[in-house]
Design a protein around this motif. Structure first.
Motif, mmCIF file in Angstrom:
data_model
loop_
_atom_site.group_PDB
_atom_site.id
_atom_site.type_symbol
_atom_site.label_atom_id
_atom_site.label_comp_id
_atom_site.label_asym_id
_atom_site.label_seq_id
_atom_site.Cartn_x
_atom_site.Cartn_y
_atom_site.Cartn_z
ATOM 1 N N UNK A 1 0.839 -1.196 0.000
ATOM 2 C CA UNK A 1 0.000 0.000 0.000
ATOM 3 C C UNK A 1 0.875 1.247 0.000
ATOM 4 N N UNK A 2 1.917 1.251 0.804
ATOM 5 C CA UNK A 2 2.823 2.401 0.827
ATOM 6 C C UNK A 2 3.507 2.593 -0.522
ATOM 7 N N UNK A 3 3.894 1.514 -1.153
ATOM 8 C CA UNK A 3 4.530 1.622 -2.473
ATOM 9 C C UNK A 3 3.575 2.223 -3.494
ATOM 10 N N UNK A 4 2.311 1.792 -3.456
ATOM 11 C CA UNK A 4 1.326 2.324 -4.398
ATOM 12 C C UNK A 4 1.048 3.796 -4.118
ATOM 13 N N UNK B 1 3.088 5.950 -2.733
ATOM 14 C CA UNK B 1 4.264 6.735 -3.116
ATOM 15 C C UNK B 1 4.385 6.852 -4.636
ATOM 16 N N UNK B 2 3.931 5.832 -5.351
ATOM 17 C CA UNK B 2 3.932 5.914 -6.813
ATOM 18 C C UNK B 2 2.962 6.991 -7.285
ATOM 19 N N UNK B 3 1.812 7.083 -6.617
ATOM 20 C CA UNK B 3 0.840 8.124 -6.962
ATOM 21 C C UNK B 3 1.408 9.506 -6.682
ATOM 22 N N UNK B 4 2.074 9.652 -5.553
ATOM 23 C CA UNK B 4 2.643 10.946 -5.191
ATOM 24 C C UNK B 4 3.763 11.335 -6.155
ATOM 25 N N UNK B 5 4.566 10.366 -6.533
ATOM 26 C CA UNK B 5 5.670 10.629 -7.462
ATOM 27 C C UNK B 5 5.158 11.055 -8.835
ATOM 28 N N UNK B 6 3.971 10.568 -9.205
ATOM 29 C CA UNK B 6 3.409 10.872 -10.526
ATOM 30 C C UNK B 6 2.837 12.282 -10.619
ATOM 31 N N UNK B 7 2.670 12.959 -9.490
ATOM 32 C CA UNK B 7 2.130 14.322 -9.515
ATOM 33 C C UNK B 7 3.116 15.266 -10.192
ATOM 34 N N UNK B 8 2.612 16.194 -11.019
ATOM 35 C CA UNK B 8 3.503 17.101 -11.758
ATOM 36 C C UNK B 8 3.927 18.279 -10.885
ATOM 37 N N UNK B 9 5.043 18.152 -10.228
ATOM 38 C CA UNK B 9 5.478 19.213 -9.336
ATOM 39 C C UNK B 9 6.957 19.503 -9.526
ATOM 40 N N UNK B 10 7.301 20.782 -9.385
ATOM 41 C CA UNK B 10 8.707 21.182 -9.516
ATOM 42 C C UNK B 10 9.449 21.065 -8.191
ATOM 43 N N UNK B 11 8.713 20.939 -7.098
ATOM 44 C CA UNK B 11 9.319 20.772 -5.780
ATOM 45 C C UNK B 11 8.563 19.691 -5.018
ATOM 46 N N UNK B 12 9.245 19.015 -4.123
ATOM 47 C CA UNK B 12 8.594 17.994 -3.301
ATOM 48 C C UNK B 12 7.535 18.653 -2.429
ATOM 49 N N UNK B 13 6.317 18.159 -2.413
ATOM 50 C CA UNK B 13 5.274 18.775 -1.574
ATOM 51 C C UNK B 13 5.668 18.787 -0.100
ATOM 52 N N UNK B 14 5.371 19.880 0.561
ATOM 53 C CA UNK B 14 5.613 19.957 2.003
ATOM 54 C C UNK B 14 4.739 18.951 2.729
ATOM 55 N N UNK B 15 3.503 18.829 2.274
ATOM 56 C CA UNK B 15 2.611 17.819 2.843
ATOM 57 C C UNK B 15 1.774 17.222 1.727
ATOM 58 N N UNK B 16 1.344 15.996 1.942
ATOM 59 C CA UNK B 16 0.486 15.311 0.988
ATOM 60 C C UNK B 16 -0.289 14.229 1.738
ATOM 61 N N UNK B 17 -1.501 14.009 1.283
ATOM 62 C CA UNK B 17 -2.298 12.897 1.820
ATOM 63 C C UNK B 17 -2.794 12.060 0.652
ATOM 64 N N UNK B 18 -2.534 10.783 0.710
ATOM 65 C CA UNK B 18 -2.930 9.857 -0.343
ATOM 66 C C UNK B 18 -4.061 8.991 0.190
ATOM 67 N N UNK B 19 -5.245 9.123 -0.405
ATOM 68 C CA UNK B 19 -6.430 8.389 0.035
ATOM 69 C C UNK B 19 -6.758 7.289 -0.966
ATOM 70 N N UNK B 20 -7.058 6.110 -0.452
ATOM 71 C CA UNK B 20 -7.429 5.033 -1.354
ATOM 72 C C UNK B 20 -8.042 3.859 -0.622
ATOM 73 N N UNK B 21 -8.397 2.856 -1.394
ATOM 74 C CA UNK B 21 -8.988 1.644 -0.841
ATOM 75 C C UNK B 21 -8.224 0.433 -1.355
#
Length: 290
Positions: free
Chosen positions: A221-224, A226-246
């Motif tokens: 679940x953590x790998x999935x 983190x893959x979603x977060x990595x796929x976000x189009x950003x020029x800098x690492x987000x200060x915070x992020x929440x990944x919601x899923x089932x």
């Protein structure tokens, strides 16, 4: 030198939500001067701050044009914003889910429909239990659930404002297992919770009677997430992020990627407050030096 940071909030919580009060203290301990400012207040001089951190901006979806205009104002003033404004704009419209799907992220099946197309999409799902939500929304605002083709859902659709919507099959795992939310601070995993709806409901938010409990998600679940977060189009690492899923048939499906002003479940994980403050302080002071 005093480093000042504005904690952007909404008029309903001019002094921030109470769950963010410990963050204010932690930011002070980290060497910053945090000040709560209402984002719609025209008297605020945002350029007087070394950075702006969005926290309780919980009405942006109801004032979307004004919100994006405010982001433009911050950009023109050269103000550091966290997360960065391009990422916020992208994340403010749930059509980002389709972008992530194109980048290989497994999401809850989703279709986009606007105007008359909404009924056409729903008609193609006759007999299925579905959820309809605006692509620009928060806190389940204007979200409805029902059986496609039923009179009850048809009536509910009649009451929806003219907007662009996501149409998704209802996921029973929300009720049976809950929604897993993983929190990342500065790109690093911090903690996770499971959100569950109240009996007879499907909405997990506190405002609708939902509950929450800490959880230790499995590595897959953590790998999935983190893959979603990595796929976000950003020029800098987000200060915070929440990944919601089932979890569905053992596979993590993304429901939301919260990058604007996510609720971070800090009361359930108090130590994360200091970690977040340290990330913010490092990022703001680095920007001041550049």
């Amino acid at each position: 030198m005093t480093v000042r940071i504005a904690l952007a909030t909404c008029a309903a919580h001019p002094d921030l939500h109470e769950d963010d009060f410990p963050l204010v203290d932690a930011l002070r301990a980290a060497g910053l001067d945090p000040v709560a400012e209402v984002w719609t207040d025209p008297s605020v001089d945002w350029s007087s701050y070394d950075g702006v951190l969005l926290r309780s901006v919980w009405d942006y979806h109801k004032r979307y044009d004004e919100f994006t205009g405010w982001l433009d104002l911050l950009d023109k003033g050269g103000v550091q914003v966290f997360n960065d404004t391009d990422l916020i704009r992208w994340n403010a419209d749930k059509r980002y889910l389709l972008d992530l799907r194109e980048r290989g992220v497994a999401i809850v099946p989703s279709q986009v429909a606007a105007g008359a197309c909404l009924r056409e999409v729903v008609a193609g799902l006759t007999g299925q239990e579905i959820v309809i939500k605006p692509t620009v929304s928060a806190l389940a605002h204007n979200t409805i659930r029902g059986v496609a083709g039923s009179p009850e859902l048809d009536q509910a659709i009649d009451g929806l404002p003219d907007a662009v919507y996501l149409v998704q099959p209802f996921q029973p795992e929300i009720v049976t297992d809950g929604e897993c939310s993983l929190i990342y601070l500065g790109g690093t995993y911090s903690h996770a919770v499971v959100q569950r709806p109240a009996a007879g409901d499907y909405r997990v938010q506190f405002e609708h009677g939902g509950s929450v409990e800490p959880v230790d998600p499995p590595a897959a679940v953590r790998e999935a997430a983190e893959a979603a977060l990595t796929a976000a189009p950003t020029r800098t690492t987000p200060i915070y992020a929440r990944v919601d899923g089932i979890l569905k048939a053992g596979r993590f499906l993304l429901m939301e990627l919260e990058l604007i002003e996510p609720y971070l479940f800090l009361p359930q994980h108090p130590s994360a407050t200091n970690r977040l403050a340290a990330v913010v302080a490092e990022r703001v002071t680095a920007g001041c030096r550049s």
